[in-house]
Write an enzyme that holds these catalytic residues in place. Structure first.
Site, PDB file in Angstrom:
ATOM      1  CD  GLU A   1      -2.275   1.266   2.954  1.00  0.00           C
ATOM      2  OE1 GLU A   1      -1.546   0.952   3.923  1.00  0.00           O
ATOM      3  OE2 GLU A   1      -3.461   1.619   3.085  1.00  0.00           O
TER       4      GLU A   1
ATOM      5  CG  ASN B   1      -4.745   4.138   0.453  1.00  0.00           C
ATOM      6  OD1 ASN B   1      -4.026   3.598  -0.387  1.00  0.00           O
ATOM      7  ND2 ASN B   1      -4.556   4.002   1.757  1.00  0.00           N
TER       8      ASN B   1
ATOM      9  CE  LYS C   1      -6.990   1.427   4.002  1.00  0.00           C
ATOM     10  NZ  LYS C   1      -5.673   1.750   4.588  1.00  0.00           N
TER      11      LYS C   1
ATOM     12  CD  GLU D   1      -5.120   4.911   5.629  1.00  0.00           C
ATOM     13  OE1 GLU D   1      -5.709   4.632   4.579  1.00  0.00           O
ATOM     14  OE2 GLU D   1      -4.559   4.060   6.339  1.00  0.00           O
TER      15      GLU D   1
ATOM     16  CB  CYS E   1      -3.763  -1.442   4.751  1.00  0.00           C
ATOM     17  SG  CYS E   1      -2.897  -1.492   6.349  1.00  0.00           S
TER      18      CYS E   1
ATOM     19  CG  ASN F   1       2.240   1.406   4.582  1.00  0.00           C
ATOM     20  OD1 ASN F   1       3.403   1.780   4.626  1.00  0.00           O
ATOM     21  ND2 ASN F   1       1.577   1.279   3.446  1.00  0.00           N
TER      22      ASN F   1
HETATM   23  N1  CDV Z   1      -2.793   1.570   6.626  1.00  0.00           N
HETATM   24  C1  CDV Z   1      -3.721   0.991   7.412  1.00  0.00           C
HETATM   25  O1  CDV Z   1      -4.856   0.786   6.995  1.00  0.00           O
HETATM   26  N2  CDV Z   1      -3.351   0.691   8.672  1.00  0.00           N
HETATM   27  C2  CDV Z   1      -4.247   0.080   9.616  1.00  0.00           C
HETATM   28  C3  CDV Z   1      -3.998   0.552  11.019  1.00  0.00           C
HETATM   29  C4  CDV Z   1      -4.054   2.007  11.147  1.00  0.00           C
HETATM   30  C5  CDV Z   1      -4.990  -0.105  11.971  1.00  0.00           C
HETATM   31  C6  CDV Z   1      -4.145  -1.422   9.571  1.00  0.00           C
HETATM   32  O2  CDV Z   1      -5.195  -2.058   9.498  1.00  0.00           O
HETATM   33  O3  CDV Z   1      -3.054  -1.977   9.634  1.00  0.00           O
END
Ligand code: CDV
Length: 314
Positions: free
Chosen positions: A47, A110, A127, A146, A172, A197
């Site tokens: 990501e 995103n 996203k 975000e 993510c 991430n």
């Molecule tokens: N980049 C993300 O979506 N990170 C989220 C954190 C912030 C909970 C994750 O699900 O890893």
């Protein structure tokens, strides 16, 4: 027809705020070289792969915010990535920040794209589950903003026919939500690609240290098993400008078993041979959706977002 395919999760180590797109793209091209030596035809990058994970930064200047976004894909700095991949006949998933003009205004998402072995974009995902807050929250050891920098994705969870398989994407935090896998499962998905991430510092300082890896594997393995699909997950890992990020890039089989996983917190290619035909067992037995799902009992899933417990004494 033999559908066996070599795929690679292309984990990236940290990307510092001072690293240029060219620096990062050179690292990605090196990973493509490794993927080629393993015979991979599809590689999954993380990501927001091209920059540091900027949603942890509180930025107010619009021009500075825009500097983390791509206005075209491929653009001047990413063209060489597309060319290197196409030269090797390797397709890829790439997560990046997308700035897109829309009826006189700029929209920010995103985003992840799916690029085929000829360098053509065949799919785009934006996203849906944006974590955190739109504003800076004083007192937190790390920010999650975000919602400040991105709109909620507007394309749902489509799947695409590619590499003789049915392929879907998410990003993510999406991987923590069972609805994501199921919506793709209901379209016959055989391979879900996800870049992430995931910071190792809990924003409220309340989580035991082993939770991030445990929960990461738990959701990927459950999502794969319950929908009889492969999942290919690629991290941006290591210490990124003082914030430790989870590694744990892996490839999960439709059985829910992890078949390959990263060994480092740096740039690393995690290859595996996957056979989409392996999804058939789960899809025709325990998770034969047409035979066993009971949609009449699931109404709340789509009509209610937050939990409401029954009143006391009911
Ligand atoms: N980049 C993300 O979506 N990170 C989220 C954190 C912030 C909970 C994750 O699900 O890893």
């Amino acid at each position: 027809m033999d559908r066996i395919l070599s795929v690679g999760a292309a984990q990236l180590g940290p990307v510092s705020i001072g690293d240029s797109r060219a620096d990062v793209v050179a690292r990605m091209i090196a990973l493509l070289g490794e993927a080629r030596s393993f015979g991979c035809r599809l590689v999954v990058f993380p990501e927001l792969a091209l920059t540091t994970f900027f949603p942890r930064l509180y930025i107010t200047d619009e021009r500075e915010i825009d500097s983390f976004f791509e206005t075209e894909m491929p653009g001047p700095e990413t063209k060489v990535l597309f060319e290197a991949a196409a030269d090797s006949g390797i397709g890829f998933y790439l997560g990046y920040a997308e700035l897109c003009p829309d009826r006189g205004r700029s929209r920010r998402f995103n985003t992840a794209i799916l690029v085929d072995g000829g360098g053509r974009i065949v799919g785009k995902y934006r996203k849906v589950h944006l974590p955190g807050n739109p504003e800076y929250v004083p007192g937190r050891p790390v920010q999650e903003m975000e919602k400040r920098y991105f709109e909620v994705g507007d394309r749902g969870f489509p799947v695409w026919r590619a590499w003789n398989a049915v392929v879907g994407m998410c990003l993510c935090n999406d991987r923590r939500w069972p609805e994501v896998y199921r919506v793709m499962g209901l379209q016959g998905v055989e391979m879900i690609l996800v870049g992430y991430n995931t910071k190792l510092i809990d924003r409220d300082g309340a989580e035991p240290g082993h939770y991030p890896m445990f929960h990461h594997r738990l959701v990927l393995q459950a999502g794969a098993y319950q929908n009889a699909t492969f999942v290919v997950a690629a991290a941006k890992a290591g210490n990124e400008d003082g914030i430790p990020l989870l590694a744990g890039s892996c490839i999960v089989a439709p059985s829910g078993e992890i078949v390959a996983q990263s060994q480092t917190e740096g740039d690393e290619l995690i290859p595996a041979r996957v056979n989409p035909d392996d999804c058939a067992l789960g899809k025709r037995t325990v998770f034969d959706f047409a035979a066993h799902r009971r949609t009449e009992a699931y109404g709340l899933i789509c009509s209610r977002a937050g939990a409401i417990a029954p009143p006391d004494g009911s």
